[in-house]
Design an enzyme around this catalytic site. Structure first.
Site: not given
Length: 401
Positions: A330, A165, A307, A332
């Site tokens: 930190h 991510n 997000g 969504a």
């Protein structure tokens, strides 16, 4: 107002768990209960509105401990966090086609498992890190055998993104101002340090505080050699992560300058961890606060809450709420695992959900599809008593590892 739900731990010495959402699964609740049974937890545990199941400890949890640290709660992406910088550019000054900017950044910043062919960071950055690292590896030489080409790899990874991510984004705020935002951590060496000390904690007898309800909650007691060595190593990894983000930002600016009108960096620059441990004072005691997927939100302290790759992100200012140990979410937060996201969604879904964004749209990043994450607006609403929004950002370019 944020939602607070108190969980009653099964053990008689369990502390309360304060959760700032109703959107939490049973496995995460069980994980939080186990943590609450540890005898060295101070006051209570706070769980942010992006809370979800994690390895070792729940992602989105804030864990204050007295005289002990849980390495698995800090995790292996030690010092992972965010960096954001506002430029003196407006949206109208960006090129219509952003692919040239994306390609330029990807040429400058290795992504995924990539490393720089040569060391890019300045000696003034590397030398202090190298000196402190040698002290750590002299005590724990096994660390050098856990990372291929140890001496060069950690230095060549300084200024690289990683995968999962982690991301680099070009964003626009509510005033059409241009921001650069990135998310990364301590790369391969941080993972090695985390893995090594997590396993060491599991192997060592935990005689001071007794039995742990889960082996992943194994800890080091303050005063032991392992505790001191872990603190030294984790602080190094956190500093490395901070410098990694700074170096990446420098390289990104270097990449985009020739392709954009002349610009300056504004004073609005933020660099914050969201996987880390540090000593703080809360509820009358000096304690070690582990934030696993949470950022510090002290009074008037700035932070970044991203997000998903198709949703809004936020620059926020903390309210210093003591009940959350001056913390907030930190991001969504995932609502489904990566494997489940790959089963449910396909490449066409990803293309549809990232319309208007210059980014990868291949099946290799389907697990990062926006629908795999919680609704960021609901997450923000549930922590309105923890932070205030300063800027709302929307990405127009996203680079994933």
């Amino acid at each position: 107002m944020g939602i607070k739900m108190l969980l009653n731990a099964e053990a008689h010495y369990g502390v309360p768990v304060k959760i700032y959402t109703n959107d939490i699964d049973s496995e995460s609740i069980d994980q939080l209960k186990k943590m609450s049974q540890l005898q060295f937890i101070h006051s209570h545990i706070a769980a942010m509105p992006d809370v979800h199941l994690g390895k070792g400890a729940t992602v989105g949890s804030v864990i204050p401990t007295k005289n002990a640290i849980i390495p698995a709660a800090v995790g292996v992406d030690i010092g992972c966090g965010m960096n954001a910088l506002r430029l003196s550019l407006k949206a109208s000054q960006l090129p219509d086609n952003l692919s040239t900017l994306r390609n330029a950044i990807e040429r400058k910043v290795p992504i995924g498992f990539g490393v720089h062919r040569q060391i890019k960071a300045k000696a003034s950055t590397l030398s202090p890190l190298e000196k402190r690292l040698k002290v750590i590896t002299d005590k724990h030489p096994a660390l050098t055998r856990m990372l291929r080409n140890f001496d060069s790899t950690w230095a060549k990874q300084l200024g690289t993104l990683g995968g999962g991510n982690h991301f680099i984004e070009l964003c626009l705020d509510e005033n059409d101002d241009v921001w650069i935002m990135l998310h990364s951590g301590s790369r391969g060496l941080g993972n090695v340090i985390g893995t090594y000390f997590i396993e060491r904690a599991k192997k060592e007898a935990q005689s001071r505080f007794g039995h742990v309800p889960d082996k992943d909650l194994s800890y080091f007691a303050e005063g032991s050699n392992s505790f001191d060595d872990y603190v030294e190593a984790v602080e190094w990894a956190q500093e490395y992560a901070y410098e990694n983000r700074r170096e990446m930002m420098r390289l990104i600016l270097e990449a985009v300058r020739p392709l954009l009108p002349s610009f300056q960096m504004t004073k609005e620059a933020i660099n914050c961890h969201h996987n880390y441990v540090q000593k703080e004072h809360h509820f009358g005691e000096d304690v070690f606060v582990t934030r696993k997927g949470a950022i510090r939100a002290g009074l008037d302290e700035y932070g970044i809450i991203p997000g998903s790759m198709g949703a809004k992100s936020f620059i926020v200012k903390g309210k210093g709420n003591p009940e959350s140990f001056c913390s907030c979410s930190h991001g969504a937060g995932r609502k489904m695992s990566r494997s489940k996201a790959k089963r449910i969604f396909n490449q066409q879904d990803l293309i549809q959900q990232t319309q208007g964004i210059e980014c990868r749209k291949d099946k290799g990043v389907v697990d990062e599809i926006p629908s795999a994450y919680k609704n960021i607006d609901e997450v923000m609403e549930n922590q309105s008593d923890l932070i205030e929004v300063v800027h709302t950002l929307k990405q127009v370019l996203c680079i994933k590892g």
